[in-house]
Design a protein around this motif. Sequence first.
Motif, short mmCIF file in Angstrom:
data_model
loop_
_atom_site.label_atom_id
_atom_site.label_comp_id
_atom_site.label_asym_id
_atom_site.label_seq_id
_atom_site.Cartn_x
_atom_site.Cartn_y
_atom_site.Cartn_z
N VAL A 126 49.09 47.50 30.58
CA VAL A 126 49.38 46.13 30.18
C VAL A 126 48.58 45.14 31.02
O VAL A 126 48.42 45.32 32.23
N ASP A 156 45.87 39.74 22.29
CA ASP A 156 46.39 38.47 21.80
C ASP A 156 45.27 37.44 21.78
O ASP A 156 44.28 37.55 22.51
N ILE A 188 47.19 43.58 25.78
CA ILE A 188 46.87 42.34 26.50
C ILE A 188 47.58 41.17 25.84
O ILE A 188 47.26 40.77 24.71
N ASP A 189 48.55 40.58 26.53
CA ASP A 189 49.32 39.45 26.01
C ASP A 189 50.02 38.78 27.18
O ASP A 189 50.54 39.46 28.07
N ASP A 190 50.07 37.45 27.18
CA ASP A 190 50.71 36.74 28.28
C ASP A 190 52.20 36.54 28.05
O ASP A 190 52.88 35.97 28.90
N ASP A 191 52.73 36.99 26.92
CA ASP A 191 54.15 36.86 26.61
C ASP A 191 54.93 37.90 27.42
O ASP A 191 54.81 39.10 27.19
N ALA A 192 55.75 37.41 28.39
CA ALA A 192 56.47 38.31 29.30
C ALA A 192 57.43 39.23 28.55
O ALA A 192 57.59 40.41 28.92
N PRO A 209 55.38 48.07 25.60
CA PRO A 209 55.19 49.35 26.30
C PRO A 209 56.33 50.32 26.08
O PRO A 209 56.11 51.53 25.94
N CYS A 214 41.99 42.12 31.27
CA CYS A 214 41.48 43.12 30.32
C CYS A 214 40.10 43.61 30.76
O CYS A 214 39.85 44.82 30.82
N ALA A 235 47.75 40.57 31.25
CA ALA A 235 48.29 39.28 30.82
C ALA A 235 47.24 38.31 30.28
O ALA A 235 47.59 37.26 29.74
N GLN A 246 55.41 41.96 26.98
CA GLN A 246 54.88 42.85 28.01
C GLN A 246 55.88 43.94 28.39
O GLN A 246 55.50 45.00 28.88
N THR A 247 57.15 43.66 28.18
CA THR A 247 58.20 44.65 28.47
C THR A 247 58.51 45.46 27.22
O THR A 247 58.62 46.70 27.29
#
Length: 235
Positions: free
Chosen positions: A32, A54, A9-13, A20, A39, A34, A16-17
Amino acid sequence: MTSAKVLFIDDDAELQTLIPEILKYEGFDISVGANGIECLEFLEHTTPDLIILDVMMPKMNGWDTLKEIRKIHPNLPVIMLSAKGDSIDRVLGLELGADDYISKPFDDRELVARIRTRLRLQNQVPESTGDEQEKSTLIEMHGLSLNQAQFQANFKGMPINLTSTEFAILYYMAARSGETISRDELSKNVLGKRHQTFDRVIDMHLSNIRKKLPPREDDLPWFKTVHGLGYLFLE
């Protein structure tokens, strides 16, 4: 062999790539989200083996999300991601029941190692479930019962709500009652990492354990700090 399920769980794009890809390569089954809302929505239908969470996120931050997670999953391993050098993030996260933290930016190998350590800790269940095996992993003293096979702590039959990391630290110390255990020994054998001079993870977990344990009948503390050496679980 079933892959361990990790929820990231993280809002950093970019993360997020990237994360994973790394974790899939290492054999994990990763999902994943954001923010904290996503979550909690995920947890309504699926329980992962571990969550990486995060702190600073839109809609619901990591602290509020962790509070909600602990209401429904008190033992689910959670590793929090904190800003580098921001000790407040780490302290608050540990007080709220996080099992560990990693500072951003982090090394990929460190992240994978921390995940594996937490999962190994969570899965420390004896292969045999017979009576003799059950007895060998059961510690009982002063009304306190620690069942390693079930990762369950009780006091006079009443359950004590410990996280998996808190239970593992308490069990490790109780199994060595009467011995002074250093922070480095606890960190290496329970958290799977070397203790750093200004790292307060062990101290924060022990502070949480102290708050959760009922008083002993003999009015002695369950364990005490030995200045400069570590901690001593009293017999």
